[in-house]
Design a protein around this motif. Sequence first.
Motif, PDB file in Angstrom:
ATOM      1  N   VAL A  86      50.188  70.038  37.045  1.00 45.29           N
ATOM      2  CA  VAL A  86      50.732  69.171  35.999  1.00 45.29           C
ATOM      3  C   VAL A  86      50.031  67.833  36.116  1.00 45.29           C
ATOM      4  O   VAL A  86      50.019  67.217  37.185  1.00 45.29           O
ATOM      5  CB  VAL A  86      52.270  69.000  36.150  1.00 45.29           C
ATOM      6  CG1 VAL A  86      52.807  68.074  35.076  1.00 45.29           C
ATOM      7  CG2 VAL A  86      52.967  70.357  36.121  1.00 45.29           C
ATOM      8  N   LEU A  87      49.428  67.407  35.014  1.00 47.22           N
ATOM      9  CA  LEU A  87      48.721  66.136  34.960  1.00 47.22           C
ATOM     10  C   LEU A  87      49.533  65.185  34.099  1.00 47.22           C
ATOM     11  O   LEU A  87      49.895  65.509  32.969  1.00 47.22           O
ATOM     12  CB  LEU A  87      47.330  66.346  34.357  1.00 47.22           C
ATOM     13  CG  LEU A  87      46.430  65.129  34.266  1.00 47.22           C
ATOM     14  CD1 LEU A  87      46.059  64.622  35.662  1.00 47.22           C
ATOM     15  CD2 LEU A  87      45.178  65.463  33.482  1.00 47.22           C
ATOM     16  N   GLU A  88      49.853  64.018  34.649  1.00 46.16           N
ATOM     17  CA  GLU A  88      50.599  63.019  33.898  1.00 46.16           C
ATOM     18  C   GLU A  88      49.624  61.998  33.335  1.00 46.16           C
ATOM     19  O   GLU A  88      48.839  61.404  34.072  1.00 46.16           O
ATOM     20  CB  GLU A  88      51.621  62.325  34.792  1.00 46.16           C
ATOM     21  CG  GLU A  88      52.570  61.436  34.028  1.00 46.16           C
ATOM     22  CD  GLU A  88      53.692  60.910  34.910  1.00 46.16           C
ATOM     23  OE1 GLU A  88      53.785  59.674  35.022  1.00 46.16           O
ATOM     24  OE2 GLU A  88      54.453  61.717  35.454  1.00 46.16           O
ATOM     25  N   ALA A  89      49.656  61.853  32.011  1.00 46.82           N
ATOM     26  CA  ALA A  89      48.783  60.901  31.336  1.00 46.82           C
ATOM     27  C   ALA A  89      49.558  60.260  30.193  1.00 46.82           C
ATOM     28  O   ALA A  89      50.185  60.960  29.395  1.00 46.82           O
ATOM     29  CB  ALA A  89      47.543  61.610  30.804  1.00 46.82           C
ATOM     30  N   MET A  90      49.533  58.956  30.115  1.00 45.41           N
ATOM     31  CA  MET A  90      50.222  58.197  29.060  1.00 45.41           C
ATOM     32  C   MET A  90      51.696  58.603  28.961  1.00 45.41           C
ATOM     33  O   MET A  90      52.217  58.864  27.880  1.00 45.41           O
ATOM     34  CB  MET A  90      49.501  58.371  27.723  1.00 45.41           C
ATOM     35  CG  MET A  90      48.089  57.845  27.786  1.00 45.41           C
ATOM     36  SD  MET A  90      47.058  57.894  26.298  1.00 45.41           S
ATOM     37  CE  MET A  90      47.922  58.815  25.118  1.00 45.41           C
ATOM     38  N   LYS A  91      52.350  58.715  30.092  1.00 45.14           N
ATOM     39  CA  LYS A  91      53.777  59.035  30.202  1.00 45.14           C
ATOM     40  C   LYS A  91      54.129  60.420  29.668  1.00 45.14           C
ATOM     41  O   LYS A  91      55.278  60.704  29.374  1.00 45.14           O
ATOM     42  CB  LYS A  91      54.631  57.965  29.530  1.00 45.14           C
ATOM     43  CG  LYS A  91      54.478  56.605  30.169  1.00 45.14           C
ATOM     44  CD  LYS A  91      55.408  55.602  29.564  1.00 45.14           C
ATOM     45  CE  LYS A  91      55.194  54.249  30.228  1.00 45.14           C
ATOM     46  NZ  LYS A  91      56.096  53.248  29.741  1.00 45.14           N
ATOM     47  N   MET A  92      53.125  61.296  29.542  1.00 47.18           N
ATOM     48  CA  MET A  92      53.371  62.677  29.134  1.00 47.18           C
ATOM     49  C   MET A  92      52.856  63.591  30.232  1.00 47.18           C
ATOM     50  O   MET A  92      51.866  63.295  30.892  1.00 47.18           O
ATOM     51  CB  MET A  92      52.649  62.994  27.820  1.00 47.18           C
ATOM     52  CG  MET A  92      53.210  62.240  26.638  1.00 47.18           C
ATOM     53  SD  MET A  92      52.585  62.852  25.079  1.00 47.18           S
ATOM     54  CE  MET A  92      53.188  64.517  25.091  1.00 47.18           C
ATOM     55  N   GLN A  93      53.548  64.703  30.426  1.00 49.48           N
ATOM     56  CA  GLN A  93      53.116  65.672  31.416  1.00 49.48           C
ATOM     57  C   GLN A  93      52.411  66.828  30.718  1.00 49.48           C
ATOM     58  O   GLN A  93      52.937  67.409  29.766  1.00 49.48           O
ATOM     59  CB  GLN A  93      54.302  66.169  32.230  1.00 49.48           C
ATOM     60  CG  GLN A  93      54.891  65.056  33.086  1.00 49.48           C
ATOM     61  CD  GLN A  93      55.807  65.581  34.160  1.00 49.48           C
ATOM     62  OE1 GLN A  93      56.288  66.695  34.090  1.00 49.48           O
ATOM     63  NE2 GLN A  93      56.039  64.759  35.172  1.00 49.48           N
ATOM     64  N   ASN A  94      51.197  67.118  31.174  1.00 52.03           N
ATOM     65  CA  ASN A  94      50.372  68.173  30.600  1.00 52.03           C
ATOM     66  C   ASN A  94      50.131  69.235  31.659  1.00 52.03           C
ATOM     67  O   ASN A  94      49.627  68.925  32.739  1.00 52.03           O
ATOM     68  CB  ASN A  94      49.027  67.599  30.148  1.00 52.03           C
ATOM     69  CG  ASN A  94      49.192  66.462  29.169  1.00 52.03           C
ATOM     70  OD1 ASN A  94      49.457  66.693  28.013  1.00 52.03           O
ATOM     71  ND2 ASN A  94      49.074  65.223  29.649  1.00 52.03           N
ATOM     72  N   VAL A  95      50.477  70.478  31.353  1.00 48.16           N
ATOM     73  CA  VAL A  95      50.252  71.582  32.289  1.00 48.16           C
ATOM     74  C   VAL A  95      48.845  72.101  32.047  1.00 48.16           C
ATOM     75  O   VAL A  95      48.473  72.433  30.918  1.00 48.16           O
ATOM     76  CB  VAL A  95      51.293  72.704  32.083  1.00 48.16           C
ATOM     77  CG1 VAL A  95      51.023  73.855  33.035  1.00 48.16           C
ATOM     78  CG2 VAL A  95      52.697  72.167  32.283  1.00 48.16           C
ATOM     79  N   LEU A  96      48.041  72.168  33.119  1.00 47.95           N
ATOM     80  CA  LEU A  96      46.688  72.710  33.035  1.00 47.95           C
ATOM     81  C   LEU A  96      46.730  74.160  33.486  1.00 47.95           C
ATOM     82  O   LEU A  96      47.306  74.485  34.519  1.00 47.95           O
ATOM     83  CB  LEU A  96      45.731  71.895  33.900  1.00 47.95           C
ATOM     84  CG  LEU A  96      45.675  70.390  33.601  1.00 47.95           C
ATOM     85  CD1 LEU A  96      44.634  69.707  34.471  1.00 47.95           C
ATOM     86  CD2 LEU A  96      45.396  70.128  32.134  1.00 47.95           C
ATOM     87  N   HIS A  97      46.115  75.036  32.703  1.00 48.95           N
ATOM     88  CA  HIS A  97      46.170  76.487  32.937  1.00 48.95           C
ATOM     89  C   HIS A  97      44.807  77.028  33.344  1.00 48.95           C
ATOM     90  O   HIS A  97      43.769  76.456  33.008  1.00 48.95           O
ATOM     91  CB  HIS A  97      46.629  77.200  31.659  1.00 48.95           C
ATOM     92  CG  HIS A  97      47.983  76.786  31.202  1.00 48.95           C
ATOM     93  ND1 HIS A  97      49.128  77.405  31.634  1.00 48.95           N
ATOM     94  CD2 HIS A  97      48.389  75.797  30.365  1.00 48.95           C
ATOM     95  CE1 HIS A  97      50.184  76.830  31.078  1.00 48.95           C
ATOM     96  NE2 HIS A  97      49.756  75.846  30.298  1.00 48.95           N
ATOM     97  N   ALA A  98      44.811  78.186  34.001  1.00 44.66           N
ATOM     98  CA  ALA A  98      43.577  78.869  34.385  1.00 44.66           C
ATOM     99  C   ALA A  98      42.920  79.468  33.154  1.00 44.66           C
ATOM    100  O   ALA A  98      43.584  80.092  32.329  1.00 44.66           O
ATOM    101  CB  ALA A  98      43.885  79.971  35.405  1.00 44.66           C
TER     102      ALA A  98
END
Length: 153
Positions: free
Chosen positions: A107-119
């Motif tokens: 999970v990458l947090e950027a600009m107060k949003m959490q983004n899940v990175l997938h394979a």
Amino acid sequence: PHFGDGSSSSSSGAAGDADDADADDVGEQRIVTQLLAPLDEGFLMQFRGNQYECVVRSPLQQELSAHMLPVKVESTEHLLLSPMPGSVAEVLVHEGDVVDAGAPLCVLEAMKMQNVLHAEHAATVKRIHAGAGTRVQTGDTVIEFEKADGDEA
């Protein structure tokens, strides 16, 4: 420009806008080209429904370009790269884990949003380069993989 049939054309149109279209008479034919975008060494153009990267160089640049080494492009398919600046909030896998395509990795947090990175493909996690709390920039390696069969990618 010079065309394959030996004819040539000159244009008085300016090449400023990405949507510039220019029409020239070549012999009995009307030739229409469209500039789509500027590139480092020229333009992306559209001609008869096809897109072309047109390189624009001075005669000296063209002569010297014959002596340039080709740019070596390294494959990044065995890496999970950060798509944006941010911080790693959570790593969901461990070194040695086998993951399927589409599996959540971190999970990458950027600009107060959490983004899940997938394979992107099935693989084995070889090394975690950025743990929880690590700040990353666009293009930084977060996770390194081996192929699912154990061979390095």
